[in-house]
Design a protein around this motif. Sequence first.
Motif, PDB file in Angstrom:
ATOM      1  N   GLY A 140      -1.883   0.712 -11.005  1.00  0.00           N
ATOM      2  CA  GLY A 140      -1.784   2.132 -11.575  1.00  0.00           C
ATOM      3  C   GLY A 140      -3.038   2.891 -11.542  1.00  0.00           C
ATOM      4  O   GLY A 140      -2.949   4.163 -11.792  1.00  0.00           O
ATOM      5  N   THR A 141      -4.050   2.327 -11.126  1.00  0.00           N
ATOM      6  CA  THR A 141      -5.433   3.176 -11.053  1.00  0.00           C
ATOM      7  C   THR A 141      -5.399   3.964  -9.798  1.00  0.00           C
ATOM      8  O   THR A 141      -5.056   3.428  -8.945  1.00  0.00           O
ATOM      9  CB  THR A 141      -6.673   2.279 -11.131  1.00  0.00           C
ATOM     10  N   HIS A 142      -5.703   5.411  -9.966  1.00  0.00           N
ATOM     11  CA  HIS A 142      -5.998   6.036  -8.886  1.00  0.00           C
ATOM     12  C   HIS A 142      -7.123   5.682  -8.405  1.00  0.00           C
ATOM     13  O   HIS A 142      -8.577   5.713  -8.923  1.00  0.00           O
ATOM     14  CB  HIS A 142      -5.762   7.372  -9.044  1.00  0.00           C
ATOM     15  N   ILE A 143      -7.449   5.749  -6.909  1.00  0.00           N
ATOM     16  CA  ILE A 143      -8.583   5.472  -6.110  1.00  0.00           C
ATOM     17  C   ILE A 143      -8.799   6.551  -5.166  1.00  0.00           C
ATOM     18  O   ILE A 143      -7.968   6.583  -4.228  1.00  0.00           O
ATOM     19  CB  ILE A 143      -8.711   3.998  -5.563  1.00  0.00           C
ATOM     20  N   ALA A 153      -8.674  10.813   1.125  1.00  0.00           N
ATOM     21  CA  ALA A 153      -7.015  10.524   0.402  1.00  0.00           C
ATOM     22  C   ALA A 153      -7.669  10.141  -0.875  1.00  0.00           C
ATOM     23  O   ALA A 153      -8.590   9.749  -1.237  1.00  0.00           O
ATOM     24  CB  ALA A 153      -6.332   9.657   1.270  1.00  0.00           C
ATOM     25  N   VAL A 154      -6.330  10.103  -1.689  1.00  0.00           N
ATOM     26  CA  VAL A 154      -6.269   9.655  -3.022  1.00  0.00           C
ATOM     27  C   VAL A 154      -5.044   8.549  -3.073  1.00  0.00           C
ATOM     28  O   VAL A 154      -4.014   8.938  -2.520  1.00  0.00           O
ATOM     29  CB  VAL A 154      -6.043  10.647  -4.310  1.00  0.00           C
ATOM     30  N   ALA A 155      -5.289   7.351  -3.685  1.00  0.00           N
ATOM     31  CA  ALA A 155      -4.145   6.428  -3.498  1.00  0.00           C
ATOM     32  C   ALA A 155      -3.812   5.622  -4.985  1.00  0.00           C
ATOM     33  O   ALA A 155      -4.873   5.384  -5.728  1.00  0.00           O
ATOM     34  CB  ALA A 155      -4.433   5.303  -2.314  1.00  0.00           C
ATOM     35  N   GLU A 156      -2.950   5.188  -5.273  1.00  0.00           N
ATOM     36  CA  GLU A 156      -2.807   4.509  -6.318  1.00  0.00           C
ATOM     37  C   GLU A 156      -2.618   3.180  -6.156  1.00  0.00           C
ATOM     38  O   GLU A 156      -2.145   2.636  -5.087  1.00  0.00           O
ATOM     39  CB  GLU A 156      -1.282   5.087  -7.071  1.00  0.00           C
ATOM     40  N   LEU A 157      -3.433   2.393  -6.770  1.00  0.00           N
ATOM     41  CA  LEU A 157      -3.462   0.843  -6.804  1.00  0.00           C
ATOM     42  C   LEU A 157      -2.233  -0.020  -7.113  1.00  0.00           C
ATOM     43  O   LEU A 157      -1.730   0.329  -8.313  1.00  0.00           O
ATOM     44  CB  LEU A 157      -4.545  -0.048  -7.267  1.00  0.00           C
ATOM     45  N   GLY A 158      -1.394  -0.408  -6.311  1.00  0.00           N
ATOM     46  CA  GLY A 158      -0.073  -0.811  -6.657  1.00  0.00           C
ATOM     47  C   GLY A 158      -0.119  -2.092  -6.909  1.00  0.00           C
ATOM     48  O   GLY A 158       0.651  -2.528  -7.815  1.00  0.00           O
ATOM     49  N   ASP A 159      -0.916  -3.039  -6.320  1.00  0.00           N
ATOM     50  CA  ASP A 159      -0.730  -4.718  -6.768  1.00  0.00           C
ATOM     51  C   ASP A 159      -2.258  -5.091  -6.113  1.00  0.00           C
ATOM     52  O   ASP A 159      -2.645  -4.330  -4.972  1.00  0.00           O
ATOM     53  CB  ASP A 159       0.519  -5.238  -6.208  1.00  0.00           C
ATOM     54  N   VAL A 160      -2.557  -6.063  -6.459  1.00  0.00           N
ATOM     55  CA  VAL A 160      -3.484  -6.973  -5.890  1.00  0.00           C
ATOM     56  C   VAL A 160      -3.070  -8.374  -5.875  1.00  0.00           C
ATOM     57  O   VAL A 160      -2.872  -8.918  -7.167  1.00  0.00           O
ATOM     58  CB  VAL A 160      -4.982  -6.474  -6.734  1.00  0.00           C
ATOM     59  N   HIS A 161      -3.326  -9.069  -4.869  1.00  0.00           N
ATOM     60  CA  HIS A 161      -2.993 -10.590  -4.984  1.00  0.00           C
ATOM     61  C   HIS A 161      -3.436 -11.315  -3.732  1.00  0.00           C
ATOM     62  O   HIS A 161      -4.084 -10.645  -2.608  1.00  0.00           O
ATOM     63  CB  HIS A 161      -1.382 -10.615  -4.621  1.00  0.00           C
ATOM     64  N   ALA A 162      -3.810 -12.587  -3.781  1.00  0.00           N
ATOM     65  CA  ALA A 162      -4.237 -13.396  -2.817  1.00  0.00           C
ATOM     66  C   ALA A 162      -3.368 -13.357  -1.793  1.00  0.00           C
ATOM     67  O   ALA A 162      -2.141 -13.471  -1.855  1.00  0.00           O
ATOM     68  CB  ALA A 162      -4.551 -14.887  -3.363  1.00  0.00           C
ATOM     69  N   ALA A 163      -3.914 -13.403  -0.567  1.00  0.00           N
ATOM     70  CA  ALA A 163      -3.072 -13.487   0.825  1.00  0.00           C
ATOM     71  C   ALA A 163      -2.372 -14.733   0.670  1.00  0.00           C
ATOM     72  O   ALA A 163      -2.657 -15.792   0.441  1.00  0.00           O
ATOM     73  CB  ALA A 163      -3.937 -13.595   1.735  1.00  0.00           C
ATOM     74  N   GLU A 164      -1.111 -14.438   1.210  1.00  0.00           N
ATOM     75  CA  GLU A 164      -0.317 -15.810   1.511  1.00  0.00           C
ATOM     76  C   GLU A 164       0.525 -15.411   3.014  1.00  0.00           C
ATOM     77  O   GLU A 164       0.232 -14.526   3.523  1.00  0.00           O
ATOM     78  CB  GLU A 164       1.140 -15.390   0.585  1.00  0.00           C
ATOM     79  N   ASP A 165       0.759 -16.694   3.404  1.00  0.00           N
ATOM     80  CA  ASP A 165       1.270 -16.512   4.900  1.00  0.00           C
ATOM     81  C   ASP A 165       2.400 -15.574   5.007  1.00  0.00           C
ATOM     82  O   ASP A 165       3.342 -15.555   4.245  1.00  0.00           O
ATOM     83  CB  ASP A 165       1.992 -18.007   5.373  1.00  0.00           C
ATOM     84  N   GLY A 166       2.050 -14.718   6.032  1.00  0.00           N
ATOM     85  CA  GLY A 166       3.098 -13.415   6.342  1.00  0.00           C
ATOM     86  C   GLY A 166       3.108 -12.408   5.427  1.00  0.00           C
ATOM     87  O   GLY A 166       4.016 -11.659   5.607  1.00  0.00           O
ATOM     88  N   CYS A 167       2.674 -12.147   4.457  1.00  0.00           N
ATOM     89  CA  CYS A 167       2.656 -11.302   3.572  1.00  0.00           C
ATOM     90  C   CYS A 167       1.840 -10.232   3.836  1.00  0.00           C
ATOM     91  O   CYS A 167       0.865 -10.166   4.425  1.00  0.00           O
ATOM     92  CB  CYS A 167       2.308 -11.827   2.005  1.00  0.00           C
ATOM     93  N   CYS A 168       2.318  -8.881   3.372  1.00  0.00           N
ATOM     94  CA  CYS A 168       1.611  -7.513   3.731  1.00  0.00           C
ATOM     95  C   CYS A 168       1.487  -7.516   5.271  1.00  0.00           C
ATOM     96  O   CYS A 168       0.461  -6.690   5.608  1.00  0.00           O
ATOM     97  CB  CYS A 168       0.449  -7.749   2.766  1.00  0.00           C
ATOM     98  N   SER A 169       2.262  -7.858   5.942  1.00  0.00           N
ATOM     99  CA  SER A 169       2.359  -7.562   7.515  1.00  0.00           C
ATOM    100  C   SER A 169       2.641  -6.149   7.837  1.00  0.00           C
ATOM    101  O   SER A 169       3.317  -5.602   7.225  1.00  0.00           O
ATOM    102  CB  SER A 169       3.472  -8.745   8.169  1.00  0.00           C
ATOM    103  N   PRO A 170       2.033  -5.440   8.915  1.00  0.00           N
ATOM    104  CA  PRO A 170       1.204  -6.333   9.737  1.00  0.00           C
ATOM    105  C   PRO A 170      -0.405  -5.986   9.350  1.00  0.00           C
ATOM    106  O   PRO A 170      -1.338  -6.613   9.862  1.00  0.00           O
ATOM    107  CB  PRO A 170       1.198  -5.392  11.076  1.00  0.00           C
ATOM    108  N   TRP A 171      -0.696  -5.572   8.194  1.00  0.00           N
ATOM    109  CA  TRP A 171      -2.103  -4.931   7.885  1.00  0.00           C
ATOM    110  C   TRP A 171      -2.757  -6.214   7.018  1.00  0.00           C
ATOM    111  O   TRP A 171      -4.069  -6.323   6.950  1.00  0.00           O
ATOM    112  CB  TRP A 171      -2.149  -3.887   7.122  1.00  0.00           C
TER     113      TRP A 171
END
Length: 132
Positions: A33-36, A70-88
């Motif tokens: 929820g923090t803006h960055i 740009a300004v963006a809102e931090l929606g989530d932070v998580h450790a990488a898992e197989d195939g998550c957040c594809s393609p980035w």
Amino acid sequence: MKALTVKQPWADAIAHGTKRTENRTWRPPQGTGTHILIHAGAAYDPMGRFVITDWTALESWPDTRGAVVAVAELGDVHAAEDGCCSPWGQPGVYHWTFTSVTALPEPVPCGGRQKLWTPGDDVLAAVQRQLA
């Protein structure tokens, strides 16, 4: 408000494209929820031309360096898992997911730093004027 310096073309992919995941080896001290502010660093990552397959978009992005783009809102932070957040998303790091990304009409020039950093009052004021 904190800023995050991101190499090009990744900063443009966040500001003007569909990149909503940033890969970092560390968790941010702020919560979701923090803006960055997204700061385009001076460096360019040549691997971007291989990962960003939409070359028409890549060629149309402004390739600004040394400025808040740009300004963006931090929606989530998580450790990488197989195939998550594809393609980035990359394996073995933390995925910072952004929501509500707003590209600034005019980049705000300033120097960048590592990790999260606090821009000067003049930079913050220039960003706020464009968001009003």
